[in-house]
Design a protein around this motif. Sequence first.
Motif, PDB file in Angstrom:
ATOM      1  N   LYS A   1     -12.337  45.923  11.466  1.00 58.17           N
ATOM      2  CA  LYS A   1     -12.562  47.113  10.627  1.00 58.17           C
ATOM      3  C   LYS A   1     -12.992  48.303  11.489  1.00 58.17           C
ATOM      4  N   LEU A   2     -13.904  48.067  12.425  1.00 56.65           N
ATOM      5  CA  LEU A   2     -14.393  49.132  13.295  1.00 56.65           C
ATOM      6  C   LEU A   2     -13.276  49.661  14.204  1.00 56.65           C
ATOM      7  N   GLU A   3     -12.495  48.763  14.768  1.00 54.19           N
ATOM      8  CA  GLU A   3     -11.400  49.191  15.643  1.00 54.19           C
ATOM      9  C   GLU A   3     -10.354  49.982  14.875  1.00 54.19           C
ATOM     10  N   SER A   4     -10.079  49.568  13.654  1.00 54.15           N
ATOM     11  CA  SER A   4      -9.126  50.290  12.810  1.00 54.15           C
ATOM     12  C   SER A   4      -9.649  51.694  12.485  1.00 54.15           C
ATOM     13  N   GLN A   5     -10.918  51.765  12.117  1.00 52.87           N
ATOM     14  CA  GLN A   5     -11.518  53.061  11.801  1.00 52.87           C
ATOM     15  C   GLN A   5     -11.524  53.976  13.033  1.00 52.87           C
ATOM     16  N   ARG A   6     -11.804  53.401  14.197  1.00 48.73           N
ATOM     17  CA  ARG A   6     -11.801  54.200  15.429  1.00 48.73           C
ATOM     18  C   ARG A   6     -10.411  54.766  15.693  1.00 48.73           C
ATOM     19  N   GLN A   7      -9.378  53.967  15.471  1.00 53.01           N
ATOM     20  CA  GLN A   7      -8.006  54.444  15.676  1.00 53.01           C
ATOM     21  C   GLN A   7      -7.677  55.588  14.725  1.00 53.01           C
TER      22      GLN A   7
END
Length: 104
Positions: A9-15
């Motif tokens: 979830k965090l990596e997706s939001q960062r992208q």
Amino acid sequence: MQVAKFKEKLESQRQILQTRLQGIKEDFAQGQRNNSSDGAMRSENDEVLKQLEYEAQEEIRAINQALQRIERGEFGICEDCGKDISPARLNIVPTAQQCRDCAD
């Protein structure tokens, strides 16, 4: 707690934020090239873009810190009291560094 789910979830939001940040930079560059005679409007637009850029950068910073906590095995642990941060809180604020009691 499913840390892998939060990491994803965090990596997706960062992208998403990085893409948004790139768009802001492009909008800002476009405004710089625009020879509009309305300097006040251009200045106001620049301020809005700068604020959006700052907010995106701050969110990315918080996400990176959360990802570092995951790597260190400290994700979901309150930095103040050392207790677990509830999964419900992390679902809402995955970058949370404090449990609800300490955050209040």
